[in-house]
Scaffold this motif. Sequence first.
Motif, short mmCIF file in Angstrom:
data_model
loop_
_atom_site.label_atom_id
_atom_site.label_comp_id
_atom_site.label_asym_id
_atom_site.label_seq_id
_atom_site.Cartn_x
_atom_site.Cartn_y
_atom_site.Cartn_z
N LYS A 59 0.65 1.74 13.32
CA LYS A 59 1.04 2.57 14.44
C LYS A 59 0.21 3.85 14.45
CE LYS A 59 5.71 0.84 15.17
NZ LYS A 59 7.13 1.18 15.37
N VAL A 60 -0.50 4.06 15.54
CA VAL A 60 -1.32 5.26 15.69
C VAL A 60 -0.41 6.45 15.99
CG1 VAL A 60 -3.14 6.35 17.04
CG2 VAL A 60 -3.24 3.90 16.55
N THR A 61 -0.61 7.55 15.29
CA THR A 61 0.11 8.78 15.59
C THR A 61 -0.75 9.60 16.54
OG1 THR A 61 1.26 8.82 13.45
CG2 THR A 61 1.08 10.91 14.63
N TYR A 62 -0.30 9.73 17.78
CA TYR A 62 -1.06 10.48 18.77
C TYR A 62 -0.80 11.97 18.67
CZ TYR A 62 -1.62 5.87 20.93
OH TYR A 62 -1.93 4.55 21.17
N PHE A 63 0.43 12.32 18.25
CA PHE A 63 0.84 13.73 18.21
C PHE A 63 2.10 13.81 17.34
CE2 PHE A 63 3.05 17.48 19.94
CZ PHE A 63 2.02 18.41 19.97
N ARG A 64 2.29 14.97 16.72
CA ARG A 64 3.52 15.18 15.94
C ARG A 64 4.37 16.24 16.65
NH1 ARG A 64 3.44 12.99 10.79
NH2 ARG A 64 5.12 14.39 10.16
N PRO A 65 5.34 15.80 17.48
CA PRO A 65 6.15 16.76 18.23
C PRO A 65 7.09 17.55 17.33
CG PRO A 65 7.05 14.56 18.45
CD PRO A 65 5.75 14.42 17.70
N GLN A 66 7.49 18.70 17.83
CA GLN A 66 8.43 19.53 17.08
C GLN A 66 9.79 18.83 16.95
OE1 GLN A 66 7.27 22.30 15.79
NE2 GLN A 66 9.15 22.97 14.79
N SER A 67 10.19 18.12 17.98
CA SER A 67 11.44 17.36 17.95
C SER A 67 11.37 16.29 19.03
CB SER A 67 12.66 18.26 18.20
OG SER A 67 12.64 18.76 19.53
N LYS A 68 12.31 15.36 19.00
CA LYS A 68 12.42 14.33 20.04
C LYS A 68 13.88 14.25 20.47
CE LYS A 68 10.51 10.78 17.86
NZ LYS A 68 9.80 9.48 17.63
N VAL A 69 14.12 14.55 21.76
CA VAL A 69 15.49 14.60 22.28
C VAL A 69 15.60 13.70 23.50
CG1 VAL A 69 17.30 16.07 23.25
CG2 VAL A 69 15.80 16.96 21.44
N ALA A 70 16.64 12.88 23.52
CA ALA A 70 16.91 12.01 24.67
C ALA A 70 18.22 12.45 25.32
CB ALA A 70 17.00 10.55 24.24
N ASP A 109 6.83 22.12 22.41
CA ASP A 109 6.02 21.01 21.89
C ASP A 109 6.87 19.83 21.43
OD1 ASP A 109 3.67 22.43 22.38
OD2 ASP A 109 3.70 23.35 20.41
N SER A 110 8.00 19.62 22.10
CA SER A 110 8.87 18.50 21.77
C SER A 110 8.65 17.36 22.76
CB SER A 110 10.34 18.94 21.81
OG SER A 110 10.62 19.87 20.79
N TYR A 111 9.25 16.21 22.46
CA TYR A 111 9.29 15.09 23.39
C TYR A 111 10.69 15.06 24.00
CZ TYR A 111 4.99 12.99 21.44
OH TYR A 111 3.70 12.74 21.05
N CYS A 112 10.76 15.02 25.34
CA CYS A 112 12.04 14.94 26.03
C CYS A 112 12.10 13.65 26.84
CB CYS A 112 12.22 16.14 26.96
SG CYS A 112 12.25 17.73 26.10
N ARG A 148 0.52 9.56 24.30
CA ARG A 148 1.66 9.92 23.46
C ARG A 148 2.53 8.68 23.32
NH1 ARG A 148 -1.39 13.27 22.64
NH2 ARG A 148 -1.24 15.54 22.97
N SER A 149 3.21 8.56 22.19
CA SER A 149 4.07 7.40 21.96
C SER A 149 5.46 7.85 21.57
CB SER A 149 3.48 6.52 20.85
OG SER A 149 4.37 5.46 20.54
N LEU A 150 6.46 7.04 21.94
CA LEU A 150 7.84 7.38 21.60
C LEU A 150 8.10 7.30 20.10
CD1 LEU A 150 9.76 5.55 24.47
CD2 LEU A 150 9.07 7.94 24.35
N TYR A 151 7.23 6.60 19.34
CA TYR A 151 7.44 6.51 17.89
C TYR A 151 6.68 7.58 17.12
CZ TYR A 151 3.08 3.82 18.31
OH TYR A 151 1.80 3.43 18.62
N ASP A 152 5.97 8.48 17.78
CA ASP A 152 5.27 9.56 17.07
C ASP A 152 6.28 10.33 16.20
OD1 ASP A 152 2.78 9.02 18.11
OD2 ASP A 152 2.96 10.41 19.78
N PRO A 153 5.94 10.59 14.93
CA PRO A 153 6.90 11.26 14.02
C PRO A 153 7.02 12.75 14.33
CG PRO A 153 4.80 10.89 12.91
CD PRO A 153 4.70 10.21 14.24
N VAL A 154 8.21 13.30 14.10
CA VAL A 154 8.46 14.72 14.35
C VAL A 154 8.02 15.55 13.16
CG1 VAL A 154 10.39 14.24 15.88
CG2 VAL A 154 10.82 14.64 13.47
#
Length: 351
Positions: A71-82, A142-145, A321-327
């Motif tokens: 799995k390629v890491t495109y970015f490391r977000p500060q957090s991921k919130v749904a 810099d999070s994923y929402c 960006r991918s939904l599996y990118d690690p925080v």
Amino acid sequence: MSLLQSLSYPEYKNVCAMSKEQCDILAKLANLTVTYNDSKSPGEQLMKFLDRRGFSVSQFQQLVTNTLNFKVTYFRPQSKVAILIANDKYEHLSKLITPSIDCESLAVNLKELGFICMIIRNTYSEDLKNILTQVISQIPEDSYCFIFYAGHGCELCNTKCILSIDCPTENIEIDHCVTENWILREISKCKPELCVLIMDMCRMYLDRNTNLPIFAAVPFIEDYIIHSNLLIGYSAESSQAAYEVLQIECSTTLDNCVTYELKPGDTGRIVPGSSQYVAALCERLMENVDVSTLLDKVHADVENSMKKQRPIKVQCGVAKRSLYDPVRGNTPDLLCNLQEISEKYKECVSM
């Protein structure tokens, strides 16, 4: 025998179908530098390169396995919130079955991808705005929402509107709605690196003659800005229905001309299902692709579903960006803050 001579034809075809990105990963794992041309597929060219380098079938098969699991890491977000919003218990409009099921199904999958998930059920527009404002204020930059809505909706002069549970059938006012513009304006305040907004709802045009109050509010619809990467998915075209998928356990065979009205006790016999869109989305969520490609695949699946439905994707920003990118941020502190909000609105919010 050489690799090309020993490899089975199905394996050869599968490799020829690999994307350039997958071929690059395989080449990197094999410590090779491969230059591709446009005359043949990247997979076919890579196969011949590995054959000339003397790779065995077993070595090649292991490389393919490692590539598919990589799995390629495109970015490391500060957090991921749904934030998952479900309106189904309407006071005047028809009640719906799948929105809450949709949100619960998505929450299960998104939690596996490392998202903090909050489900908001059956709210009036002002309450929903208050909850969203408080939640968004806690999300670091810099999070994923990931924002999802399932329920009744409409379209007003190209503005998509969530309809609150007290929405009437006529004389709808802007106070019965939460507009897409309002959501995008609020989410931009936390400056997300990625925002995915999915609206699984009908986008029916309102009749101006029977809904004069809301048309009078058109000049006051909110403006918004886009901070970074934004992907919006509409489950249906304008004036098209977004279908629920239900399986009801009963002894009577129903044909396509029969409408089945839910009666008291029927909900206990409904086999857990979801909307056509969410069924396709949950099937794809774990795939090893960037989120734009993911939505393309989901939309293709929905177009081929049992009922005619054509989703639309809008994209602003081209960074993958991918939904599996690690925080990389402090998830426990954020989780604690969001749990406090959930407790404050526990009648309609859960985590």
